[in-house]
Design a protein around this motif. Structure first.
Motif, PDB file in Angstrom:
ATOM      1  N   PHE A 234      -5.387 -56.981  36.093  1.00 36.06           N
ATOM      2  CA  PHE A 234      -5.037 -55.639  35.598  1.00 36.06           C
ATOM      3  C   PHE A 234      -5.586 -55.438  34.179  1.00 36.06           C
ATOM      4  O   PHE A 234      -6.129 -54.387  33.842  1.00 36.06           O
ATOM      5  N   HIS A 235      -5.473 -56.500  33.380  1.00 37.15           N
ATOM      6  CA  HIS A 235      -5.936 -56.410  31.994  1.00 37.15           C
ATOM      7  C   HIS A 235      -7.452 -56.223  31.931  1.00 37.15           C
ATOM      8  O   HIS A 235      -7.979 -55.473  31.104  1.00 37.15           O
ATOM      9  N   ARG A 236      -8.167 -56.924  32.830  1.00 40.34           N
ATOM     10  CA  ARG A 236      -9.625 -56.798  32.878  1.00 40.34           C
ATOM     11  C   ARG A 236     -10.039 -55.349  33.114  1.00 40.34           C
ATOM     12  O   ARG A 236     -10.978 -54.855  32.529  1.00 40.34           O
ATOM     13  N   HIS A 237      -9.288 -54.665  33.992  1.00 36.50           N
ATOM     14  CA  HIS A 237      -9.667 -53.288  34.344  1.00 36.50           C
ATOM     15  C   HIS A 237      -9.131 -52.237  33.379  1.00 36.50           C
ATOM     16  O   HIS A 237      -9.798 -51.255  33.094  1.00 36.50           O
ATOM     17  N   PHE A 238      -7.912 -52.437  32.915  1.00 35.37           N
ATOM     18  CA  PHE A 238      -7.256 -51.354  32.156  1.00 35.37           C
ATOM     19  C   PHE A 238      -6.914 -51.712  30.714  1.00 35.37           C
ATOM     20  O   PHE A 238      -6.347 -50.904  29.994  1.00 35.37           O
ATOM     21  N   LYS A 239      -7.217 -52.953  30.334  1.00 43.27           N
ATOM     22  CA  LYS A 239      -6.911 -53.419  28.959  1.00 43.27           C
ATOM     23  C   LYS A 239      -5.428 -53.239  28.592  1.00 43.27           C
ATOM     24  O   LYS A 239      -5.091 -52.928  27.458  1.00 43.27           O
ATOM     25  N   ILE A 240      -4.579 -53.417  29.582  1.00 44.37           N
ATOM     26  CA  ILE A 240      -3.133 -53.334  29.305  1.00 44.37           C
ATOM     27  C   ILE A 240      -2.514 -54.692  29.627  1.00 44.37           C
ATOM     28  O   ILE A 240      -2.782 -55.278  30.669  1.00 44.37           O
ATOM     29  N   HIS A 241      -1.703 -55.187  28.703  1.00 46.02           N
ATOM     30  CA  HIS A 241      -1.008 -56.467  28.926  1.00 46.02           C
ATOM     31  C   HIS A 241       0.307 -56.210  29.662  1.00 46.02           C
ATOM     32  O   HIS A 241       1.295 -55.823  29.049  1.00 46.02           O
ATOM     33  N   LEU A 242       0.318 -56.463  30.966  1.00 43.34           N
ATOM     34  CA  LEU A 242       1.558 -56.243  31.712  1.00 43.34           C
ATOM     35  C   LEU A 242       2.650 -57.235  31.312  1.00 43.34           C
ATOM     36  O   LEU A 242       3.824 -56.986  31.498  1.00 43.34           O
ATOM     37  N   SER A 243       2.229 -58.361  30.735  1.00 44.91           N
ATOM     38  CA  SER A 243       3.233 -59.356  30.319  1.00 44.91           C
ATOM     39  C   SER A 243       4.130 -58.811  29.204  1.00 44.91           C
ATOM     40  O   SER A 243       5.208 -59.337  28.964  1.00 44.91           O
ATOM     41  N   ALA A 244       3.689 -57.735  28.554  1.00 43.97           N
ATOM     42  CA  ALA A 244       4.515 -57.133  27.498  1.00 43.97           C
ATOM     43  C   ALA A 244       5.448 -56.048  28.052  1.00 43.97           C
ATOM     44  O   ALA A 244       6.223 -55.453  27.320  1.00 43.97           O
ATOM     45  N   THR A 245       5.365 -55.810  29.369  1.00 41.70           N
ATOM     46  CA  THR A 245       6.226 -54.790  29.978  1.00 41.70           C
ATOM     47  C   THR A 245       7.314 -55.483  30.790  1.00 41.70           C
ATOM     48  O   THR A 245       7.393 -56.713  30.816  1.00 41.70           O
ATOM     49  N   ARG A 246       8.126 -54.683  31.470  1.00 39.35           N
ATOM     50  CA  ARG A 246       9.210 -55.271  32.262  1.00 39.35           C
ATOM     51  C   ARG A 246       9.047 -54.861  33.726  1.00 39.35           C
ATOM     52  O   ARG A 246       8.930 -53.673  34.033  1.00 39.35           O
ATOM     53  N   LEU A 247       9.027 -55.853  34.615  1.00 41.79           N
ATOM     54  CA  LEU A 247       8.911 -55.551  36.046  1.00 41.79           C
ATOM     55  C   LEU A 247      10.238 -54.953  36.523  1.00 41.79           C
ATOM     56  O   LEU A 247      11.289 -55.572  36.369  1.00 41.79           O
ATOM     57  N   VAL A 248      10.191 -53.719  37.063  1.00 40.15           N
ATOM     58  CA  VAL A 248      11.452 -53.079  37.463  1.00 40.15           C
ATOM     59  C   VAL A 248      11.572 -52.841  38.967  1.00 40.15           C
ATOM     60  O   VAL A 248      12.668 -52.653  39.488  1.00 40.15           O
ATOM     61  N   LYS A 249      10.430 -52.861  39.687  1.00 34.84           N
ATOM     62  CA  LYS A 249      10.526 -52.606  41.122  1.00 34.84           C
ATOM     63  C   LYS A 249       9.393 -53.289  41.876  1.00 34.84           C
ATOM     64  O   LYS A 249       8.275 -53.359  41.384  1.00 34.84           O
ATOM     65  N   VAL A 250       9.721 -53.787  43.067  1.00 31.19           N
ATOM     66  CA  VAL A 250       8.729 -54.408  43.937  1.00 31.19           C
ATOM     67  C   VAL A 250       8.847 -53.754  45.306  1.00 31.19           C
ATOM     68  O   VAL A 250       9.946 -53.670  45.859  1.00 31.19           O
ATOM     69  N   SER A 251       7.725 -53.263  45.852  1.00 36.13           N
ATOM     70  CA  SER A 251       7.725 -52.706  47.222  1.00 36.13           C
ATOM     71  C   SER A 251       6.699 -53.438  48.060  1.00 36.13           C
ATOM     72  O   SER A 251       5.544 -53.556  47.644  1.00 36.13           O
ATOM     73  N   THR A 252       7.126 -53.912  49.225  1.00 36.88           N
ATOM     74  CA  THR A 252       6.202 -54.586  50.141  1.00 36.88           C
ATOM     75  C   THR A 252       6.535 -54.120  51.559  1.00 36.88           C
ATOM     76  O   THR A 252       7.460 -53.337  51.745  1.00 36.88           O
ATOM     77  N   SER A 253       5.828 -54.660  52.552  1.00 37.41           N
ATOM     78  CA  SER A 253       6.136 -54.315  53.947  1.00 37.41           C
ATOM     79  C   SER A 253       7.481 -54.887  54.379  1.00 37.41           C
ATOM     80  O   SER A 253       8.059 -54.444  55.367  1.00 37.41           O
ATOM     81  N   ILE A 254       7.936 -55.917  53.686  1.00 35.62           N
ATOM     82  CA  ILE A 254       9.163 -56.620  54.089  1.00 35.62           C
ATOM     83  C   ILE A 254      10.404 -55.887  53.587  1.00 35.62           C
ATOM     84  O   ILE A 254      11.371 -55.679  54.310  1.00 35.62           O
ATOM     85  N   ALA A 255      10.363 -55.489  52.308  1.00 29.80           N
ATOM     86  CA  ALA A 255      11.512 -54.839  51.676  1.00 29.80           C
ATOM     87  C   ALA A 255      11.053 -54.248  50.358  1.00 29.80           C
ATOM     88  O   ALA A 255       9.961 -54.565  49.876  1.00 29.80           O
ATOM     89  N   SER A 256      11.903 -53.395  49.777  1.00 31.26           N
ATOM     90  CA  SER A 256      11.626 -52.977  48.410  1.00 31.26           C
ATOM     91  C   SER A 256      12.902 -53.161  47.600  1.00 31.26           C
ATOM     92  O   SER A 256      14.005 -52.911  48.104  1.00 31.26           O
ATOM     93  N   ALA A 257      12.746 -53.646  46.366  1.00 34.75           N
ATOM     94  CA  ALA A 257      13.913 -53.971  45.537  1.00 34.75           C
ATOM     95  C   ALA A 257      13.715 -53.421  44.140  1.00 34.75           C
ATOM     96  O   ALA A 257      12.595 -53.416  43.617  1.00 34.75           O
ATOM     97  N   HIS A 258      14.811 -52.950  43.547  1.00 33.96           N
ATOM     98  CA  HIS A 258      14.764 -52.377  42.202  1.00 33.96           C
ATOM     99  C   HIS A 258      15.698 -53.183  41.307  1.00 33.96           C
ATOM    100  O   HIS A 258      16.744 -53.652  41.746  1.00 33.96           O
ATOM    101  N   CYS A 259      15.314 -53.300  40.020  1.00 33.58           N
ATOM    102  CA  CYS A 259      16.111 -54.126  39.099  1.00 33.58           C
ATOM    103  C   CYS A 259      17.537 -53.604  38.908  1.00 33.58           C
ATOM    104  O   CYS A 259      18.419 -54.344  38.504  1.00 33.58           O
ATOM    105  N   ASP A 260      17.788 -52.312  39.229  1.00 35.78           N
ATOM    106  CA  ASP A 260      19.166 -51.812  39.068  1.00 35.78           C
ATOM    107  C   ASP A 260      20.087 -52.332  40.177  1.00 35.78           C
ATOM    108  O   ASP A 260      21.268 -51.998  40.228  1.00 35.78           O
ATOM    109  N   GLY A 261      19.544 -53.169  41.067  1.00 39.64           N
ATOM    110  CA  GLY A 261      20.389 -53.764  42.106  1.00 39.64           C
ATOM    111  C   GLY A 261      20.465 -52.904  43.357  1.00 39.64           C
ATOM    112  O   GLY A 261      21.523 -52.726  43.944  1.00 39.64           O
ATOM    113  N   THR A 262      19.313 -52.351  43.775  1.00 40.85           N
ATOM    114  CA  THR A 262      19.284 -51.643  45.057  1.00 40.85           C
ATOM    115  C   THR A 262      18.142 -52.226  45.874  1.00 40.85           C
ATOM    116  O   THR A 262      17.156 -52.711  45.321  1.00 40.85           O
ATOM    117  N   ILE A 263      18.311 -52.166  47.196  1.00 35.89           N
ATOM    118  CA  ILE A 263      17.304 -52.761  48.073  1.00 35.89           C
ATOM    119  C   ILE A 263      17.179 -51.957  49.354  1.00 35.89           C
ATOM    120  O   ILE A 263      18.142 -51.334  49.797  1.00 35.89           O
TER     121      ILE A 263
END
Length: 287
Positions: A234-263
Motif C-alpha cells: 500500500f505504501h509503495r502505491h500511495f505513500k501512506i503508512h497504514l501502520s500509523a492508522t488503526r484497523l477497524v473493520k475486516v470483510s471477507t467471504s467468510i465473515a465481516s467484523a468491526h472493532c466495535d464488536g459486531t460481526i
C-alpha cells in the motif's frame, strides 16, 4: 466440524452485536420453557413502566427459548441457547408473529480454555444479539438477575482483526470469493477519515500461502508478516503508512467484523470456526 447449513442459515448475513457473559448460576437446559414464560412476564412488566414500547403499536410479545445443538466445536461444549422475541399486533388477530429480536449464548471449543467451572454454573461465555438495543438490555437484565451473571460488550482489537483477516484469507470458499476489504481509521484528524483497502482474494491467498509455514496452524509472527506485506504494498502505491492508522473493520467471504464488536457470518461452513475465535475472545475478557 461445521454446523448444519439448514439449521443455522438464519444466523447468516445479520449484524450481531457481541457480549461476553460470566457463568450462569443454576441455569438448566431442561427448563427453557419456564424461562421463556418468566422472561415474557418480565418484558410485559418493563413495558408497563413505559420502556421499549414501539410508538403507537400495542405489541404482544411472545418469547421463545430453544436449543441450538449444532453449534458445538466439541462434545464437551454445552448446547447453544437461542432466545427469540416475536411480536403479534393486538389489532389484527390473524397476523403472523414477526421476529423482532434474537440473541444466543454459545461456547464453541471453550473446554480447553476454561478454568474449572464450579458445579452449579453453566459456561456460555459468548452472547450475540440482533435487534433493538432496548430489547437486548431488557433480556440481558433478566438473565443477570435470574442467573447472577454479568454481560459486557465485547470489542474486537485491531490485533484480533488482523488475525481474522489472515485466517479467513486462507479459507477455501465454494463460490467466487469476494474481495478482502480492510478499513483503517486515521487518528488525530479534525475530521474522521477512513481508508478502505481492497485486495483481490486470489492475491491475498497467494500471499498468505507464502507466509504460512504449517497448514492449519497460525502464529502471531505469520499474521504480522502478512499484514506488513500488505502495508508495504500500500505504501509503495500511495505513500501512506497504514501502520500509523488503526484497523477497524475486516470483510471477507467468510465473515465481516468491526472493532466495535459486531460481526456478520457469511458462510455456514465456517460458522463454528469463527465462533471458536469469538468464544476465545469472550473468555479472555472474562478471565
Amino acid at each position: 466440524e461445521s454446523a448444519d447449513p439448514q439449521k443455522t442459515a438464519f444466523l447468516l448475513r445479520k449484524r450481531w452485536t457481541l457480549y461476553s457473559v460470566t457463568p450462569l448460576y443454576k441455569f438448566s437446559g431442561a427448563h427453557l420453557r419456564d424461562y421463556a414464560r418468566l422472561l415474557s412476564a418480565f418484558i410485559a412488566a418493563e413495558k408497563q413502566k413505559g420502556l421499549a414500547v414501539e410508538i403507537g403499536v400495542e405489541l404482544d410479545i411472545k418469547v421463545a427459548v430453544s436449543c441450538l445443538p449444532d453449534l458445538k466445536g466439541s462434545d464437551h461444549d454445552p448446547a447453544a441457547i437461542l432466545v427469540q422475541l416475536l411480536s403479534r399486533s393486538s389489532f389484527s388477530k390473524n397476523s403472523e408473529d414477526k421476529l423482532i429480536w434474537s440473541g444466543w449464548f454459545c461456547c464453541v471449543s471453550g473446554d480447553n480454555l476454561l478454568e474449572k467451572v464450579p458445579e452449579d454454573f453453566t459456561w456460555l461465555p459468548l452472547f450475540l444479539a440482533n435487534g433493538a438495543e432496548s430489547y437486548t438490555s431488557i433480556v440481558g437484565s433478566w438473565f443477570q438477575k435470574t442467573f447472577d451473571c454479568c454481560f459486557r460488550r465485547l470489542a474486537i482489537s485491531p490485533l484480533s482483526l488482523s488475525w481474522m483477516a489472515a485466517m479467513w484469507t486462507g479459507c477455501k470458499v465454494d463460490k467466487t470469493p469476494s474481495a478482502i476489504e480492510l478499513i483503517f481509521s486515521v487518528p488525530c484528524l479534525p475530521q474522521p477519515l477512513d481508508i478502505s483497502y481492497a485486495i483481490h482474494p486470489e492475491d491475498a491467498k497467494a500471499l498468505w500461502d507464502t507466509v504460512q509455514k504449517t497448514p492449519g496452524e497460525i502464529t502471531q509472527e505469520e499474521v504480522d508478516v502478512f499484514m506488513d506485506c500488505l502495508y508495504s504494498h500500500f505504501h509503495r502505491h500511495f505513500k501512506i503508512h497504514l501502520s500509523a492508522t488503526r484497523l477497524v473493520k475486516v470483510s471477507t467471504s467468510i465473515a465481516s467484523a468491526h472493532c466495535d464488536g459486531t460481526i456478520k457470518f457469511l458462510q455456514s461452513k465456517y460458522l463454528t470456526g469463527v465462533l471458536m475465535l469469538l468464544t476465545e475472545l469472550a473468555i479472555s475478557q472474562i478471565q
